[in-house]
Design an enzyme around this catalytic site. Structure first.
Site, PDB file in Angstrom:
ATOM      1  N   HIS A 309       2.286   1.609   4.427  1.00 24.73           N
ATOM      2  CA  HIS A 309       2.973   1.066   5.042  1.00 24.73           C
ATOM      3  C   HIS A 309       3.669  -0.246   4.298  1.00 24.73           C
ATOM      4  O   HIS A 309       3.218  -0.992   3.756  1.00 24.73           O
ATOM      5  CB  HIS A 309       2.270   0.506   6.462  1.00 24.73           C
ATOM      6  CG  HIS A 309       3.372   0.264   7.566  1.00 24.73           C
ATOM      7  ND1 HIS A 309       3.874  -0.947   7.482  1.00 24.73           N
ATOM      8  CD2 HIS A 309       3.646   1.106   8.575  1.00 24.73           C
ATOM      9  CE1 HIS A 309       4.737  -1.025   8.773  1.00 24.73           C
ATOM     10  NE2 HIS A 309       4.531   0.248   9.344  1.00 24.73           N
ATOM     11  N   ASP A 367       0.294   7.227  12.066  1.00 28.29           N
ATOM     12  CA  ASP A 367       0.779   8.745  12.148  1.00 28.29           C
ATOM     13  C   ASP A 367      -0.281   9.725  11.441  1.00 28.29           C
ATOM     14  O   ASP A 367      -0.119  10.807  11.818  1.00 28.29           O
ATOM     15  CB  ASP A 367       2.216   8.850  11.305  1.00 28.29           C
ATOM     16  CG  ASP A 367       3.157   8.382  11.906  1.00 28.29           C
ATOM     17  OD1 ASP A 367       3.076   8.167  13.129  1.00 28.29           O
ATOM     18  OD2 ASP A 367       4.422   7.879  11.446  1.00 28.29           O
TER      19      ASP A 367
HETATM   20  N1  CMC Z   1       1.194   8.257  -1.417  1.00 23.58           N
HETATM   21  C1  CMC Z   1       1.120   7.947  -2.714  1.00 23.58           C
HETATM   22  N2  CMC Z   1       1.679   6.868  -3.157  1.00 23.58           N
HETATM   23  C2  CMC Z   1       2.239   6.019  -2.292  1.00 23.58           C
HETATM   24  C3  CMC Z   1       2.585   6.165  -1.068  1.00 23.58           C
HETATM   25  C4  CMC Z   1       1.730   7.304  -0.377  1.00 23.58           C
HETATM   26  N3  CMC Z   1       1.918   7.763   0.880  1.00 23.58           N
HETATM   27  N4  CMC Z   1       2.971   4.993  -0.213  1.00 23.58           N
HETATM   28  C5  CMC Z   1       3.295   4.487  -1.299  1.00 23.58           C
HETATM   29  N5  CMC Z   1       2.815   4.801  -2.544  1.00 23.58           N
HETATM   30  C6  CMC Z   1       2.878   4.011  -3.816  1.00 23.58           C
HETATM   31  C7  CMC Z   1       4.233   4.001  -4.417  1.00 23.58           C
HETATM   32  O1  CMC Z   1       4.592   5.336  -5.215  1.00 23.58           O
HETATM   33  C8  CMC Z   1       4.488   2.900  -5.121  1.00 23.58           C
HETATM   34  O2  CMC Z   1       3.802   2.873  -6.388  1.00 23.58           O
HETATM   35  P1  CMC Z   1       4.356   1.906  -7.553  1.00 23.58           P
HETATM   36  O3  CMC Z   1       4.232   0.605  -7.259  1.00 23.58           O
HETATM   37  O4  CMC Z   1       3.564   2.291  -8.758  1.00 23.58           O
HETATM   38  O5  CMC Z   1       5.907   2.248  -7.752  1.00 23.58           O
HETATM   39  C9  CMC Z   1       3.641   1.851  -4.295  1.00 23.58           C
HETATM   40  O6  CMC Z   1       2.747   2.679  -3.612  1.00 23.58           O
HETATM   41  C10 CMC Z   1       4.601   0.953  -3.110  1.00 23.58           C
HETATM   42  O7  CMC Z   1       5.359   2.017  -2.389  1.00 23.58           O
HETATM   43  P2  CMC Z   1       6.757   1.914  -2.042  1.00 23.58           P
HETATM   44  O8  CMC Z   1       7.526   3.003  -1.654  1.00 23.58           O
HETATM   45  O9  CMC Z   1       7.383   0.709  -2.603  1.00 23.58           O
HETATM   46  O10 CMC Z   1       6.308   0.968  -0.416  1.00 23.58           O
HETATM   47  P3  CMC Z   1       7.302   1.009   0.770  1.00 23.58           P
HETATM   48  O11 CMC Z   1       7.094  -0.250   1.476  1.00 23.58           O
HETATM   49  O12 CMC Z   1       8.797   1.042   0.297  1.00 23.58           O
HETATM   50  O13 CMC Z   1       6.946   2.380   1.580  1.00 23.58           O
HETATM   51  C11 CMC Z   1       6.255   3.965   3.349  1.00 23.58           C
HETATM   52  C12 CMC Z   1       6.172   2.317   2.720  1.00 23.58           C
HETATM   53  C13 CMC Z   1       5.508   3.953   4.616  1.00 23.58           C
HETATM   54  C14 CMC Z   1       7.719   4.466   3.331  1.00 23.58           C
HETATM   55  C15 CMC Z   1       5.602   4.522   2.055  1.00 23.58           C
HETATM   56  O14 CMC Z   1       3.979   4.068   2.125  1.00 23.58           O
HETATM   57  C16 CMC Z   1       5.342   6.190   2.423  1.00 23.58           C
HETATM   58  O15 CMC Z   1       6.369   6.895   1.952  1.00 23.58           O
HETATM   59  N6  CMC Z   1       4.227   6.774   2.975  1.00 23.58           N
HETATM   60  C17 CMC Z   1       4.073   8.037   3.694  1.00 23.58           C
HETATM   61  C18 CMC Z   1       5.043   8.093   4.904  1.00 23.58           C
HETATM   62  C19 CMC Z   1       4.431   7.575   5.867  1.00 23.58           C
HETATM   63  O16 CMC Z   1       3.029   7.785   6.441  1.00 23.58           O
HETATM   64  N7  CMC Z   1       5.133   6.932   6.896  1.00 23.58           N
HETATM   65  C20 CMC Z   1       4.830   6.278   8.351  1.00 23.58           C
HETATM   66  C21 CMC Z   1       4.694   4.843   8.331  1.00 23.58           C
HETATM   67  S1  CMC Z   1       3.845   4.347   9.684  1.00 23.58           S
HETATM   68  C22 CMC Z   1       5.022   4.798  11.052  1.00 23.58           C
HETATM   69  C23 CMC Z   1       6.245   4.053  10.882  1.00 23.58           C
HETATM   70  O17 CMC Z   1       6.242   2.856  11.166  1.00 23.58           O
HETATM   71  O18 CMC Z   1       7.348   4.935  11.157  1.00 23.58           O
END
Ligand code: CMC
Length: 431
Positions: A309, A367
């Site tokens: 998240h 989720d």
């Molecule tokens: N699986 C594997 N690696 C992950 C994941 C994941 N689900 N989420 C983040 N990472 C890694 C990412 O690759 C990055 O690694 P590095 O620092 O080595 O490059 C690090 O963790 C930080 O990730 P980020 O993409 O910079 O984080 P963000 O804050 O931009 O993204 C997120 C947050 C929710 C979009 C992301 O965690 C994700 O894509 N999760 C899966 C989708 C999901 O479950 N979304 C629902 C969120 S809760 C409901 C809502 O509020 O809508």
């Protein structure tokens, strides 16, 4: 109004120093007001993804990502999930205080009286293909509300804003349930005013004219909880979309349709569908290590859906409550032992212990569990995100209402341009 802390932030560029005021809210980090940065220093800030940018002042919802805390108007989500119910939470989000008995009765009556759709909106559905994703249908029908309810589109009239608010909260369950019925090829079921909000939604989704349908109280409670836990989440992508659309003066139905569209993406509300589909793709527990490896591989776009998240870096407090609900619902339905659930449980266990996930603070989010409950209730995965949209409508409309009650300017971010510099048009045979 934010409190002026008396502190200033100093910004130095090209030998010139500029000072900017620092404000504090009631909770959360202070903010630096950089509204005059461009005028004073001739530079913009650059923050793609808005990781350090506060876009507005708000009194509705507060998240402390480090502590794993979520407050609606100051009340912890765990207390509301346990003691309150969705319509009361709607009232709280919209008007700022918990209602008295009389206020609640009045609000409930007003919502209940608006649950039917304009009869002509039925025809709107048949314009869609039966295999259309229900989010496409919901987005279209919510947008179309502005074509049916002209008497509540004047954003400058507080009464019309109030009517639009009630209409959206009341009609979204009907719109979403009808998208489900349309895809299933079943007749539309009209709302029943003797049922609670959650019961009525289940009734419109699962009852058929051929037999009586009794709403199971445990399922209704779980449904209500799903609505409550998704009701608002401060300035996330879809809420910011609603605010940005609203800042141009667009009508509330158009703004909420914009929110629905944004929610659809798998990084946001679409994650519940994507998560269940991922669990099915993994298929069996012995396949989990392969997928964990994929999730860690920088060259592989695969992510563990339902994990991580942007704001929560400890745990997602909604996920904790949702997990309890999942156990209750699955117990009731006697499906504690299916393969998808076994994969989910093992994946959760491994991810909570695995160094990569622990180090990056990637916990199961709301989720991860909501999809498991919704599937057990009998919803197809395509319905998960529309149910999220129906729950979040109150949050979107509360944030829109708050914005409309203040004088604001159109939202207009700037950019760091890296495209070609000015050049002259070349005729086609000279290219
Ligand atoms: N699986 C594997 N690696 C992950 C994941 C994941 N689900 N989420 C983040 N990472 C890694 C990412 O690759 C990055 O690694 P590095 O620092 O080595 O490059 C690090 O963790 C930080 O990730 P980020 O993409 O910079 O984080 P963000 O804050 O931009 O993204 C997120 C947050 C929710 C979009 C992301 O965690 C994700 O894509 N999760 C899966 C989708 C999901 O479950 N979304 C629902 C969120 S809760 C409901 C809502 O509020 O809508």
């Amino acid at each position: 109004m934010p409190k002026d802390t008396g502190k200033t932030a100093t910004f130095t560029i090209d030998g010139a120093t500029h000072e900017f005021p620092v404000y504090s809210g009631t909770l959360g980090p202070d903010v630096v007001d950089i509204g005059k940065l461009y005028a004073k220093a001739d530079v913009f800030t650059f923050d793609p993804g808005y990781t350090s940018t506060g876009s507005c002042e708000s009194k509705i919802t507060f998240i402390d990502g480090e502590k794993g805390e979520l407050l609606y108007r100051g009340y912890p989500i765990e207390q509301l999930a346990e003691k309150s119910h969705y319509l009361e939470v709607c009232y709280l989000l919209l008007y700022g205080e918990l209602p008295t008995k009389a206020q609640m009765d009045d609000f409930e009556t007003r919502v209940t009286k608006h649950t039917m759709l304009h009869e002509q909106m039925r025809n709107f559905y048949s314009g869609f293909r039966r295999d259309a994703h229900p989010m496409a249908v919901v987005c279209g029908v919510v947008g179309a509300m502005s074509a049916f309810y002209h008497d509540s589109t004047d954003i400058n009239d507080p009464w019309q804003r109030e009517v639009a608010t009630i209409r959206l909260i009341a009609k979204l369950p009907t719109i979403v349930a009808w998208a489900f019925k349309y895809a299933a090829g079943q007749p539309f079921v009209y709302p029943r005013n003797d049922l609670t909000y959650a019961e009525n939604f289940l009734h419109m989704c699962f009852s058929v004219p051929a037999e009586t349908y009794e709403v199971n109280p445990i399922l209704a409670k779980a449904m209500d909880r799903i609505f409550t836990l998704h009701a608002d989440h401060e300035q996330n992508a879809s809420t910011s979309t609603v605010r940005l659309a609203g800042s141009s003066g667009a009508n509330p139905f158009a703004c909420i349709a914009a929110g629905v569209a944004c929610l659809w993406g798998p990084a946001h509300g679409g994650a519940n569908q994507a998560c269940l589909e991922m669990l099915r793709e993994i298929g069996t527990v012995d396949q989990i290590p392969t997928y964990i490896k994929k999730a860690k591989d920088k060259d592989d776009p695969f992510r563990l859906m339902g994990f991580g998240h942007r704001v929560y870096k400890n745990f997602d407090p909604r996920a904790k409550v949702m997990k309890e609900s999942a156990d209750e619902v699955l117990g009731l339905l006697g499906i504690e032992n299916n393969e998808t659930l076994a994969v989910a449980k093992e994946l959760e266990r491994i991810a909570l212990e695995d160094e990569y996930f622990v180090e990056k603070k990637l916990y199961p989010n709301v989720d991860f569990y909501s999809g498991i409950i919704l599937e057990a209730m009998g919803f197809p995965t395509s319905m998960f995100t529309p149910i999220f949209a129906l729950s979040r409508t109150v949050g979107w409309i509360s944030q829109w209402k708050e914005m409309m009650e203040e004088s604001g300017r159109i939202g207009r971010p700037r950019q760091l341009y890296t495209g070609p510099t000015q050049r002259d048009y070349a005729d086609v045979d000279a290219r």
